[in-house]
Write an enzyme that holds these catalytic residues in place. Structure first.
Site: not given
Ligand code: THU
Length: 131
Positions: A53, A42-44, A55, A90, A93
């Site tokens: 996300c 994941n890259i915020e 995935e 999620c 994804c």
């Molecule tokens: N996140 C994912 O990488 N995959 C998911 O299917 C659900 C959420 C990440 C997004 C965010 O960076 C962190 O989890 C918290 O929501």
């Protein structure tokens, strides 16, 4: 590659997570039908909505390299690389998976220890939208 090995790859992928806002690290390891491996984390973003996300990172890396056929993905996620619980993908994804995968696409959820949960995309996204 076994499911347990694929989960280990997802844990490796989570180490690259850029998640300074949530502290929630997610890793994904995606295998193509011909056995190629693509990792994602994941890259915020400070603006939140551009966050990607793990995935989708894995899928977009693979698709951008020309891949179109996938067999399975392993996913782990948790606060600060501690994978206490399963981290199901999620809804966004799941929809991205639906674009490239059939109902039998395998989603393997891992956590600390040996326990694994194996699902199909059909179970995760029943009656999903597609053209
Ligand atoms: N996140 C994912 O990488 N995959 C998911 O299917 C659900 C959420 C990440 C997004 C965010 O960076 C962190 O989890 C918290 O929501």
């Amino acid at each position: 590659m076994t499911d347990v090995e694929l989960i280990e790859k997802a844990k490796e992928a989570a180490r690259a997570s850029y998640s300074p806002y949530s502290g929630f690290t997610v890793g994904a390891a995606l295998i193509t039908k011909d056995g190629k491996l693509y990792l994602g984390c994941n890259i915020e973003n400070a603006s939140f909505s551009p966050t990607c996300c793990a995935e989708r990172t894995a899928f977009f890396k693979a698709v951008s390299e020309g891949e179109r056929e996938f067999s399975k993905i392993a996913i782990v996620g948790g606060k600060g690389l501690d994978f206490t619980d399963f981290c199901p993908p999620c809804g966004v994804c799941r929809q991205v998976m639906k674009e490239f995968c059939g109902e039998d696409f395998t989603v393997i959820l891992g956590k600390n220890g040996e326990e694994v949960k194996t699902l199909t995309l059909g179970e995760l996204l029943p009656f999903g939208f597609g053209l």
